[in-house]
Design a protein around this motif. Structure first.
Motif, short mmCIF file in Angstrom:
data_model
loop_
_atom_site.label_atom_id
_atom_site.label_comp_id
_atom_site.label_asym_id
_atom_site.label_seq_id
_atom_site.Cartn_x
_atom_site.Cartn_y
_atom_site.Cartn_z
N VAL A 57 -80.45 34.94 -27.07
CA VAL A 57 -80.31 33.58 -27.61
C VAL A 57 -79.54 32.70 -26.62
N PRO A 58 -79.71 31.38 -26.75
CA PRO A 58 -78.87 30.47 -25.97
C PRO A 58 -77.40 30.66 -26.36
N SER A 59 -76.52 30.50 -25.39
CA SER A 59 -75.09 30.69 -25.66
C SER A 59 -74.61 29.74 -26.75
N SER A 60 -75.19 28.57 -26.85
CA SER A 60 -74.78 27.62 -27.90
C SER A 60 -75.11 28.16 -29.29
N GLN A 61 -76.24 28.86 -29.41
CA GLN A 61 -76.61 29.46 -30.70
C GLN A 61 -75.66 30.60 -31.06
N LEU A 62 -75.27 31.37 -30.07
CA LEU A 62 -74.29 32.44 -30.31
C LEU A 62 -72.96 31.84 -30.73
N GLY A 89 -79.18 34.80 -18.74
CA GLY A 89 -80.50 34.44 -18.25
C GLY A 89 -80.71 32.95 -18.45
N ARG A 90 -81.94 32.53 -18.29
CA ARG A 90 -82.32 31.12 -18.48
C ARG A 90 -83.45 31.06 -19.48
N ARG A 95 -84.73 25.47 -18.12
CA ARG A 95 -83.92 26.28 -17.20
C ARG A 95 -82.43 25.94 -17.23
N SER A 96 -82.07 24.81 -17.84
CA SER A 96 -80.65 24.46 -17.91
C SER A 96 -79.94 25.17 -19.08
N VAL A 97 -80.72 25.80 -19.96
CA VAL A 97 -80.15 26.51 -21.11
C VAL A 97 -79.85 27.95 -20.71
N VAL A 98 -78.58 28.34 -20.83
CA VAL A 98 -78.16 29.71 -20.52
C VAL A 98 -78.37 30.58 -21.75
#
Length: 158
Positions: A57-62, A89-90, A95-98
Motif C-alpha cells: 500500500v502507499p505509505s499514506s494509506q498505512l 516501492g513506487r 511514480r511519486s507515490v511511495v
C-alpha cells in the motif's frame, strides 16, 4: 490488582468489565510483541502487523490505518527497511507515490508474533467452559463489528 468487584459506585459495571479485558488483551499483545528481535520496537511491530494485513500500500494509506501521520510511518519504515523487514516501492500509476510492503523476512516475523498471540489467546479461552468460550468469541466478533461502525475506531487492522 483491582478486580471487577472493585468497580466504583455509580460506575457502569459493563464498561468496567471491558476496561479490565482491555488490560488483559493489551498485556497479551505487548508480551507477544517480544517475539520480535530486540532491535524492533513495539511501534515497528505494530506497523508490520498492520502492513502485513493490508498488503502493498502507499505509505499514506498505512499511516491512515495506523492513525498516525505520514512522517511517523517514514521514520518507522526507515529502520524496518534497513533490517530487511519491509521494502519500499513506487506506485505503477504514479511514480511519486511511495509504497510499502512486508518482505519474506518480515512475514516470518509477523507469523511468529501471531502464532505466539494466538497461543496466548487460546490458553486464555481454554480457561473457560465451552459454553462461555463460545459466548466470549461471539461477543468479541460483535464488538469488532460494532467498532467498525464508529468512525474514530474504524475497522480494526490488528
Amino acid at each position: 490488582m483491582q478486580t471487577l468487584e472493585d468497580t466504583p459506585p455509580g460506575a457502569d459495571a459493563d464498561v468496567a468489565a471491558l476496561d479490565g479485558l482491555t488490560l488483559v488483551l493489551v498485556g497479551i499483545a505487548w508480551e507477544c510483541a517480544h517475539a520480535a528481535p530486540p532491535e524492533v520496537t513495539f511501534p515497528q511491530t505494530r506497523l508490520l502487523l498492520i502492513l502485513d494485513r493490508l498488503g502493498r500500500v502507499p505509505s499514506s494509506q498505512l499511516a491512515a490505518a495506523m492513525g498516525v501521520n505520514a512522517s511517523s510511518v517514514t521514520r518507522l519504515a526507515d529502520r524496518l527497511e534497513t533490517l530487511g523487514y519491509l521494502a519500499r516501492g513506487r506506485s505503477p500509476g504514479n511514480r511519486s507515490v511511495v509504497t510499502l510492503e512486508v518482505t519474506e523476512t518480515g512475514r516470518e516475523l509477523v507469523a511468529r508474533i501471531l502464532d505466539r498471540r494466538h497461543a496466548a489467546l487460546g490458553a486464555l479461552l481454554d480457561k473457560l467452559p465451552l459454553s462461555q468460550r463460545e459466548a466470549a468469541a461471539t461477543a468479541a466478533r460483535q464488538l469488532v463489528h460494532a467498532a467498525a461502525t464508529i468512525p474514530a475506531l474504524g475497522p480494526a487492522p490488528l
